[in-house]
Design a protein around this motif. Structure first.
Motif, PDB file in Angstrom:
ATOM      1  N   ASP A 103      12.890  74.166  44.040  1.00  0.00           N
ATOM      2  CA  ASP A 103      13.200  73.925  42.633  1.00  0.00           C
ATOM      3  C   ASP A 103      14.486  73.121  42.467  1.00  0.00           C
ATOM      4  O   ASP A 103      14.618  72.320  41.541  1.00  0.00           O
TER       5      ASP A 103
ATOM      6  N   THR B 218      12.043  62.934  46.981  1.00  0.00           N
ATOM      7  CA  THR B 218      10.637  62.646  47.251  1.00  0.00           C
ATOM      8  C   THR B 218      10.413  62.589  48.760  1.00  0.00           C
ATOM      9  O   THR B 218      11.117  61.843  49.460  1.00  0.00           O
TER      10      THR B 218
ATOM     11  N   LYS C 201      13.503  69.351  42.947  1.00  0.00           N
ATOM     12  CA  LYS C 201      12.309  68.832  42.283  1.00  0.00           C
ATOM     13  C   LYS C 201      12.693  67.814  41.220  1.00  0.00           C
ATOM     14  O   LYS C 201      13.610  68.036  40.422  1.00  0.00           O
ATOM     15  N   GLY C 202      12.019  66.664  41.249  1.00  0.00           N
ATOM     16  CA  GLY C 202      12.313  65.597  40.302  1.00  0.00           C
ATOM     17  C   GLY C 202      13.396  64.640  40.775  1.00  0.00           C
ATOM     18  O   GLY C 202      13.581  63.569  40.193  1.00  0.00           O
TER      19      GLY C 202
ATOM     20  N   HIS D 174       5.356  69.772  48.506  1.00  0.00           N
ATOM     21  CA  HIS D 174       5.963  70.973  47.913  1.00  0.00           C
ATOM     22  C   HIS D 174       7.464  70.809  47.965  1.00  0.00           C
ATOM     23  O   HIS D 174       7.991  70.289  48.965  1.00  0.00           O
ATOM     24  N   TYR D 175       8.157  71.196  46.905  1.00  0.00           N
ATOM     25  CA  TYR D 175       9.604  71.015  46.814  1.00  0.00           C
ATOM     26  C   TYR D 175      10.297  72.304  46.387  1.00  0.00           C
ATOM     27  O   TYR D 175       9.739  73.107  45.636  1.00  0.00           O
TER      28      TYR D 175
ATOM     29  N   ALA E 225      11.721  70.353  51.251  1.00  0.00           N
ATOM     30  CA  ALA E 225      10.465  69.704  50.886  1.00  0.00           C
ATOM     31  C   ALA E 225       9.517  69.711  52.072  1.00  0.00           C
ATOM     32  O   ALA E 225       9.954  69.795  53.221  1.00  0.00           O
TER      33      ALA E 225
END
Length: 124
Positions: free
Chosen positions: A62, A69, A65-66, A59-60, A49
């Motif tokens: 894949d 943070t 992601k979700g 930006h993360y 990240a």
């Protein structure tokens, strides 16, 4: 180069949460991108990240992601990685990084300084 010090790693069970911190003691964060990378045994270091200097752009990878943070508190010279719903495949040494660019799309070649790393181990 900027000295970066990570903390917050440890051993957790799958599904748990963990927060990593990265501090730059003794200096003020400059207006650069900060990021997190990780490296599992036998694998190359990979991007996780990144966050720009204002915190408004992130930006993360894949794979996180979700669940993860990234955030920063420039007043405290600290960057955080909140890791939720961790999985065994998240097991790695996590490195804080200071970018040489303002972009949040970064790879290892874009990094000016690395922290020493903190181990995260997720058991199933």
């Amino acid at each position: 180069q900027v000295q970066l010090v990570e903390s917050g790693g440890g051993l957790v069970q799958a599904g748990a949460s963990l927060r990593l911190s990265c501090a730059a003691p003794g200096r003020t964060f400059s207006s650069d991108t900060k990021g997190w990378f990780r490296q599992a045994p036998g694998k190359a270091r990979e991007f996780v990240a990144a966050i720009n200097w204002s915190g408004r752009s992130t930006h993360y990878a894949d794979s996180v992601k979700g669940r993860f943070t990234i955030s920063r508190d420039n007043a405290k010279n600290t960057v955080y990685l909140q890791m939720n719903s961790v999985k065994p495949e998240d097991t790695a040494v996590y490195y804080c990084a200071a970018g040489k660019t303002a972009s949040v799309v970064i790879g290892p070649a874009d990094i000016g300084s690395w922290g020493q790393g903190t181990q995260v181990t997720v058991s199933s």
